[in-house]
Design a protein around this motif. Structure first.
Motif, mmCIF file in Angstrom:
data_model
loop_
_atom_site.group_PDB
_atom_site.id
_atom_site.type_symbol
_atom_site.label_atom_id
_atom_site.label_comp_id
_atom_site.label_asym_id
_atom_site.label_seq_id
_atom_site.Cartn_x
_atom_site.Cartn_y
_atom_site.Cartn_z
ATOM 1 N N PHE A 53 0.854 -1.182 0.000
ATOM 2 C CA PHE A 53 0.000 0.000 0.000
ATOM 3 C C PHE A 53 0.892 1.234 0.000
ATOM 4 C CE2 PHE A 53 -2.491 -3.393 1.733
ATOM 5 C CZ PHE A 53 -3.716 -3.225 1.118
ATOM 6 N N GLU A 54 0.707 2.094 -1.004
ATOM 7 C CA GLU A 54 1.582 3.241 -1.183
ATOM 8 C C GLU A 54 0.780 4.529 -1.318
ATOM 9 O OE1 GLU A 54 4.905 1.127 -4.011
ATOM 10 O OE2 GLU A 54 3.029 1.790 -4.920
ATOM 11 N N ARG A 55 1.387 5.627 -0.870
ATOM 12 C CA ARG A 55 0.787 6.955 -1.032
ATOM 13 C C ARG A 55 1.249 7.528 -2.362
ATOM 14 N NH1 ARG A 55 2.749 10.627 2.554
ATOM 15 N NH2 ARG A 55 0.864 11.836 2.444
ATOM 16 N N TRP A 56 0.322 8.144 -3.086
ATOM 17 C CA TRP A 56 0.627 8.802 -4.348
ATOM 18 C C TRP A 56 -0.098 10.138 -4.384
ATOM 19 C CZ3 TRP A 56 3.886 6.979 -8.154
ATOM 20 C CH2 TRP A 56 4.315 5.655 -8.018
ATOM 21 N N ARG A 57 0.494 11.112 -5.065
ATOM 22 C CA ARG A 57 -0.129 12.420 -5.240
ATOM 23 C C ARG A 57 -0.348 12.653 -6.727
ATOM 24 N NH1 ARG A 57 2.043 17.624 -6.126
ATOM 25 N NH2 ARG A 57 0.521 19.223 -5.618
ATOM 26 N N HIS A 58 -1.542 13.041 -7.096
ATOM 27 C CA HIS A 58 -1.868 13.331 -8.502
ATOM 28 C C HIS A 58 -1.299 14.709 -8.838
ATOM 29 C CE1 HIS A 58 -5.141 13.092 -11.849
ATOM 30 N NE2 HIS A 58 -3.910 13.104 -12.320
ATOM 31 N N ALA A 59 0.020 14.763 -8.970
ATOM 32 C CA ALA A 59 0.757 16.023 -9.092
ATOM 33 C C ALA A 59 0.366 16.849 -10.312
ATOM 34 C CB ALA A 59 2.258 15.743 -9.124
ATOM 35 N N PHE A 60 0.172 16.210 -11.455
ATOM 36 C CA PHE A 60 -0.168 16.942 -12.676
ATOM 37 C C PHE A 60 -1.656 16.801 -12.993
ATOM 38 C CE2 PHE A 60 4.375 16.112 -13.047
ATOM 39 C CZ PHE A 60 4.833 17.403 -13.254
ATOM 40 N N GLY A 61 -2.448 16.737 -11.946
ATOM 41 C CA GLY A 61 -3.895 16.635 -12.081
ATOM 42 C C GLY A 61 -4.541 17.442 -10.976
ATOM 43 N N CYS A 62 -5.357 16.775 -10.178
ATOM 44 C CA CYS A 62 -6.087 17.477 -9.112
ATOM 45 C C CYS A 62 -5.205 17.850 -7.922
ATOM 46 C CB CYS A 62 -7.278 16.638 -8.656
ATOM 47 S SG CYS A 62 -6.822 15.090 -7.837
ATOM 48 N N GLY A 63 -4.011 17.243 -7.817
ATOM 49 C CA GLY A 63 -3.084 17.583 -6.740
ATOM 50 C C GLY A 63 -3.339 16.885 -5.420
ATOM 51 N N LYS A 64 -4.317 15.991 -5.360
ATOM 52 C CA LYS A 64 -4.678 15.348 -4.094
ATOM 53 C C LYS A 64 -3.934 14.027 -3.896
ATOM 54 C CE LYS A 64 -9.098 17.571 -3.762
ATOM 55 N NZ LYS A 64 -10.529 17.432 -3.608
ATOM 56 N N TRP A 65 -3.780 13.678 -2.628
ATOM 57 C CA TRP A 65 -3.127 12.433 -2.235
ATOM 58 C C TRP A 65 -4.136 11.291 -2.227
ATOM 59 C CZ3 TRP A 65 1.978 11.633 -1.505
ATOM 60 C CH2 TRP A 65 2.795 12.759 -1.351
ATOM 61 N N PHE A 66 -3.666 10.089 -2.584
ATOM 62 C CA PHE A 66 -4.481 8.890 -2.488
ATOM 63 C C PHE A 66 -3.578 7.704 -2.198
ATOM 64 C CE2 PHE A 66 -3.399 9.234 -6.995
ATOM 65 C CZ PHE A 66 -3.046 7.930 -7.345
#
Length: 112
Positions: A53-66
């Motif tokens: 299970f890893e944290r990712w950030r939609h950096a070039f999109g909405c900018g939110k973490w998931f």
């Protein structure tokens, strides 16, 4: 190439659109914790061969973490969910268990 569906904006994003944030569901310790607890938080990480299970950030999109559940060997993605979730949703746990019989996640039952 990894492709994750952002649970916030719904975009199927390639890994080049994202920023990795390391292992998810870590217990964080606040002021006044022991040195051992703080050291464990900073340096002790899972490095599984298999489901992770890893944290990712939609950096070039909405900018939110998931959080993404994926297999580190096959790169199969089992699903994503908002980072504010304290444990994997039941449907992701079931999807993993269906493909990996006998798999378990210690935190799902509340154990450390």
């Amino acid at each position: 190439m990894l492709i994750f569906n952002c649970p916030h904006c719904g975009v199927a994003a390639e890994e080049t659109e994202l920023s990795g944030g390391g292992e998810a569901h870590l217990k964080r310790f606040g002021p006044g914790c022991s040195d051992a607890d703080f050291e464990g938080y900073l340096f002790t990480r899972e490095n599984p061969k298999g489901v992770h299970f890893e944290r990712w950030r939609h950096a070039f999109g909405c900018g939110k973490w998931f959080i993404a559940a994926r297999d580190t060997v096959t790169l199969e993605v089992f699903g994503t969910y908002p980072a504010q979730t304290s444990e994997p949703p039941r449907e992701i746990f079931d999807r993993i268990s269906e493909k990996r019989p006998g798999w378990s996640w210690c935190n799902l039952s509340g154990e450390a």
